[in-house]
Design a protein around this motif. Structure first.
Motif, PDB file in Angstrom:
ATOM      1  N   ASN A  57       0.863  -1.162   0.000  1.00  0.00           N
ATOM      2  CA  ASN A  57       0.000   0.000   0.000  1.00  0.00           C
ATOM      3  C   ASN A  57       0.916   1.234   0.000  1.00  0.00           C
ATOM      4  O   ASN A  57       1.820   1.321   0.824  1.00  0.00           O
ATOM      5  N   GLN A  59       0.711   4.222   1.112  1.00  0.00           N
ATOM      6  CA  GLN A  59       0.805   4.949   2.379  1.00  0.00           C
ATOM      7  C   GLN A  59       1.704   4.220   3.374  1.00  0.00           C
ATOM      8  O   GLN A  59       2.495   4.844   4.081  1.00  0.00           O
ATOM      9  N   GLN A  60       1.603   2.890   3.422  1.00  0.00           N
ATOM     10  CA  GLN A  60       2.436   2.126   4.342  1.00  0.00           C
ATOM     11  C   GLN A  60       3.900   2.175   3.909  1.00  0.00           C
ATOM     12  O   GLN A  60       4.791   2.300   4.741  1.00  0.00           O
ATOM     13  N   GLN A  62       5.337   4.526   2.283  1.00  0.00           N
ATOM     14  CA  GLN A  62       5.820   5.872   2.598  1.00  0.00           C
ATOM     15  C   GLN A  62       6.208   5.966   4.068  1.00  0.00           C
ATOM     16  O   GLN A  62       7.235   6.555   4.407  1.00  0.00           O
ATOM     17  N   LYS A  63       5.422   5.370   4.951  1.00  0.00           N
ATOM     18  CA  LYS A  63       5.745   5.370   6.383  1.00  0.00           C
ATOM     19  C   LYS A  63       7.075   4.666   6.631  1.00  0.00           C
ATOM     20  O   LYS A  63       7.892   5.115   7.431  1.00  0.00           O
ATOM     21  N   GLU A  66       9.889   6.888   5.393  1.00  0.00           N
ATOM     22  CA  GLU A  66      10.067   8.021   6.303  1.00  0.00           C
ATOM     23  C   GLU A  66      10.775   7.583   7.575  1.00  0.00           C
ATOM     24  O   GLU A  66      11.622   8.299   8.104  1.00  0.00           O
ATOM     25  N   ARG A  77       9.988  14.627   7.595  1.00  0.00           N
ATOM     26  CA  ARG A  77       9.259  15.255   6.501  1.00  0.00           C
ATOM     27  C   ARG A  77       9.254  16.770   6.661  1.00  0.00           C
ATOM     28  O   ARG A  77       9.296  17.512   5.691  1.00  0.00           O
TER      29      ARG A  77
END
Length: 79
Positions: A57, A59-60, A62-63, A66, A77
């Motif tokens: 996913n 979003q996951q 990206q986490k 990050e 960020r």
């Protein structure tokens, strides 16, 4: 008949690429099962399952990136 050195170089490089590479013994430890990778990501505080690893996913992911950026480069960020 002229000697063409480029032809002999091409032939020798083709012969080298036809050999099958066997994995190095040093790299064997890098093969982790999916459940162990998902468990490691979950350990850092991101809810992650084997299914998430197989069908990521955005979003996951990206986490995860990050978190790596903050850990390795001390960058968030906001910066």
């Amino acid at each position: 008949m002229d000697f063409n050195p480029r032809m002999s170089i091409a032939r020798s490089s083709q012969n080298g690429s036809q050999r099958t590479k066997q994995p190095d013994k040093e790299d064997e430890f890098m093969n982790l099962p999916d459940r162990e990778i998902a468990g490691c990501i979950s350990d850092i505080g991101i809810n992650f399952t084997v299914h998430d690893l197989q069908k990521p996913n955005p979003q996951q992911i990206q986490k995860v990136f990050e978190w790596f950026a903050e850990l390795l480069m001390n960058t968030t960020r906001d910066v």
